[in-house]
Design a protein around this motif. Structure first.
Motif, PDB file in Angstrom:
ATOM      1  N   SER A   1      -3.538   3.331   5.229  1.00 53.92           N
ATOM      2  CA  SER A   1      -4.398   2.036   5.259  1.00 53.92           C
ATOM      3  C   SER A   1      -3.821   1.301   6.343  1.00 53.92           C
ATOM      4  O   SER A   1      -4.754   0.409   7.074  1.00 53.92           O
ATOM      5  CB  SER A   1      -4.487   1.325   3.763  1.00 53.92           C
ATOM      6  OG  SER A   1      -5.219   2.343   3.120  1.00 53.92           O
TER       7      SER A   1
ATOM      8  N   ARG B   1     -14.893   2.089   6.262  1.00 54.93           N
ATOM      9  CA  ARG B   1     -14.435   2.872   4.870  1.00 54.93           C
ATOM     10  C   ARG B   1     -15.007   1.905   3.643  1.00 54.93           C
ATOM     11  O   ARG B   1     -15.717   2.442   2.860  1.00 54.93           O
ATOM     12  CB  ARG B   1     -12.764   2.791   4.730  1.00 54.93           C
ATOM     13  CG  ARG B   1     -12.506   3.388   3.697  1.00 54.93           C
ATOM     14  CD  ARG B   1     -10.880   2.941   3.609  1.00 54.93           C
ATOM     15  NE  ARG B   1     -10.494   1.536   2.823  1.00 54.93           N
ATOM     16  CZ  ARG B   1      -9.402   1.311   2.489  1.00 54.93           C
ATOM     17  NH1 ARG B   1      -8.308   2.054   2.564  1.00 54.93           N
ATOM     18  NH2 ARG B   1      -9.363  -0.016   1.997  1.00 54.93           N
TER      19      ARG B   1
ATOM     20  N   ASN C   1      -8.361   7.734   3.663  1.00 58.34           N
ATOM     21  CA  ASN C   1      -8.112   6.749   4.386  1.00 58.34           C
ATOM     22  C   ASN C   1      -7.744   5.277   3.713  1.00 58.34           C
ATOM     23  O   ASN C   1      -7.902   4.414   3.762  1.00 58.34           O
ATOM     24  CB  ASN C   1      -9.407   6.239   5.446  1.00 58.34           C
ATOM     25  CG  ASN C   1      -9.648   7.258   6.371  1.00 58.34           C
ATOM     26  OD1 ASN C   1      -9.091   7.011   7.440  1.00 58.34           O
ATOM     27  ND2 ASN C   1     -10.655   8.112   5.997  1.00 58.34           N
ATOM     28  N   THR C   2      -6.558   5.937   2.760  1.00 62.07           N
ATOM     29  CA  THR C   2      -5.986   5.105   1.804  1.00 62.07           C
ATOM     30  C   THR C   2      -4.691   4.914   1.554  1.00 62.07           C
ATOM     31  O   THR C   2      -4.136   5.906   2.359  1.00 62.07           O
ATOM     32  CB  THR C   2      -6.657   5.168   0.462  1.00 62.07           C
ATOM     33  OG1 THR C   2      -6.389   3.871  -0.305  1.00 62.07           O
ATOM     34  CG2 THR C   2      -6.287   6.316  -0.321  1.00 62.07           C
TER      35      THR C   2
ATOM     36  N   TRP D   1     -11.540   0.229   8.825  1.00 61.04           N
ATOM     37  CA  TRP D   1     -11.547  -0.282   7.747  1.00 61.04           C
ATOM     38  C   TRP D   1     -12.769  -0.774   7.164  1.00 61.04           C
ATOM     39  O   TRP D   1     -13.202  -0.696   5.989  1.00 61.04           O
ATOM     40  CB  TRP D   1     -10.478  -1.258   7.707  1.00 61.04           C
ATOM     41  CG  TRP D   1     -10.153  -1.686   6.345  1.00 61.04           C
ATOM     42  CD1 TRP D   1      -9.072  -1.241   5.618  1.00 61.04           C
ATOM     43  CD2 TRP D   1     -10.716  -2.690   5.494  1.00 61.04           C
ATOM     44  NE1 TRP D   1      -8.817  -1.898   4.341  1.00 61.04           N
ATOM     45  CE2 TRP D   1     -10.069  -2.645   4.270  1.00 61.04           C
ATOM     46  CE3 TRP D   1     -11.961  -3.487   5.478  1.00 61.04           C
ATOM     47  CZ2 TRP D   1     -10.290  -3.382   3.079  1.00 61.04           C
ATOM     48  CZ3 TRP D   1     -12.234  -4.119   4.573  1.00 61.04           C
ATOM     49  CH2 TRP D   1     -11.514  -4.322   3.433  1.00 61.04           C
TER      50      TRP D   1
ATOM     51  N   THR E   1       0.759  -1.201   0.070  1.00 62.70           N
ATOM     52  CA  THR E   1       0.020   0.024  -0.003  1.00 62.70           C
ATOM     53  C   THR E   1       0.859   1.285  -0.011  1.00 62.70           C
ATOM     54  O   THR E   1       0.169   2.382  -0.006  1.00 62.70           O
ATOM     55  CB  THR E   1      -0.940   0.069   1.084  1.00 62.70           C
ATOM     56  OG1 THR E   1      -0.035  -0.144   2.516  1.00 62.70           O
ATOM     57  CG2 THR E   1      -1.774  -0.939   1.535  1.00 62.70           C
TER      58      THR E   1
END
Length: 353
Positions: free
Chosen positions: A94, A105, A89-90, A102, A21
């Protein structure tokens, strides 16, 4: 007995799923995705707010189709909110999320996308009820329309909450997916297959409507003396609906296929490399919906234009390519006579049109 991992942060699950990520969300790629996503969200908020306001303001839109259209705009507006929350929120963030954040989301995304899809299915059913009788507006009561809207959001919220309620892999991490590290692969298969089934139903319904309208229009053209605009209005509306269907195919199918492949544990499919681009493509559907549903309608277009520019069009002789809602409303009066004339082998005169 399997060990549950409710207290773990997301880095634990991302590391197990071999999802990178950090490196993928830096530099030019990150900038492009954020810029395009921000532009889409702003347009979604603006355009869908106009659609909802236009339906509330103009009494010509107080019909079942337009109420469902406003609900579709609300679902697309919610999709914009969900994507804004995702953007904050990525990437590297994350891995720092708790399991509950999560779930929130992804739940927002699942809820918004399911709401749009379910609403399109309800619109397809409403169009089927109307066009099968060669009428523009169905005879659904306001109470039934409200119940349908509530049903749409109940299904959407339920689908978004299913993983949180227990259908996840927190207690059996060997079944975790790659794209959604705490979603069970079985849930991904269920979610994608149910959406694809809804898509298949819409295809069948829209094709049935299109074939029926085309056949009826040809018959009415030789049996009635009504205006050309009145006879062609159902076919013009169907072309708009088929455009919506085409946009849905282009925007949704790739993402659903990728999720299905991940649910089937296809390790050689490279789903990680295309996930964010297909998410943007799905978001694009929420951008296109207000354009397709609203710009083709003359009254919707002029109502939205008045709210933006505060002035009325000064050229009444302009021949628009959009379908005037006034013509569509007037066509309801003559549609029953057209149906009776076909069944009885008679011809309606102009006074009855």
């Amino acid at each position: 007995m399997n060990e549950c991992h409710y207290d773990k942060r997301m880095d634990f699950f991302y590391n197990r799923s071999n999802t990178d990520t950090a490196d993928e969300w830096t530099g030019t790629k990150l900038l492009i995705v954020l810029c395009v996503g921000t532009f889409f969200c702003l347009f979604i908020f603006f355009s869908n707010s106009l659609v909802i306001a236009a339906v509330i303001k103009n009494r010509k839109f107080h019909f079942p189709f337009y109420y469902l259209l406003a609900n579709l705009a609300a679902a697309d507006f919610f999709a914009g909110i969900a994507y804004v929350y995702l953007m904050f929120n990525t990437g590297p963030v994350s891995k720092t999320l708790t399991v509950n954040r999560w779930f929130l989301r992804q739940g927002l995304l699942d809820t918004s996308l399911t709401a749009s899809l379910t609403n399109l299915l309800v619109i397809a059913v409403e169009r089927h009820m109307s066009i099968m009788r060669m009428r523009i507006h169905s005879n659904l009561t306001k109470k039934r329309v409200i119940l349908l809207i509530l049903l749409v959001w109940a299904i959407a919220i339920f689908m978004g909450a299913v993983p949180t309620l227990g259908w996840n892999c927190l207690c059996n991490i060997s079944t975790c997916s790659s794209l959604a590290p705490i979603y069970s692969r079985s849930y991904l298969i269920f979610w994608t297959v149910s959406n694809l089934m809804a898509f298949f139903i819409m295809v069948v319904v829209y094709l049935r409507i299109y074939m029926y309208v085309k056949r009826k229009t040809n018959v009415l053209s030789s049996h009635t003396s009504g205006s050309i605009s009145r006879r062609r209005a159902p076919m013009k509306l169907m072309k708009t609906v088929m455009t919506v269907l085409g946009a849905f195919v282009v925007c949704w199918t790739p993402g659903l296929v990728v999720l299905l492949l991940d649910g089937l544990n296809c390790t050689q499919c490279g789903v990680q490399h295309v996930k964010r681009w297909f998410l943007l493509l799905a978001l694009l559907n929420s951008v296109m919906n207000p354009i397709i549903y609203s710009y083709k309608d003359e009254d919707m277009y002029s109502t939205m234009k008045k709210m933006i520019c505060f002035w009325q069009e000064s050229n009444p002789e302009r021949q628009p390519s959009r379908i005037p809602s006034t013509i569509l409303s007037r066509s309801d009066t003559g549609s029953q006579c057209m149906e009776d004339s076909i069944s009885q082998g008679t011809v309606c005169n102009k006074s009855s049109s």
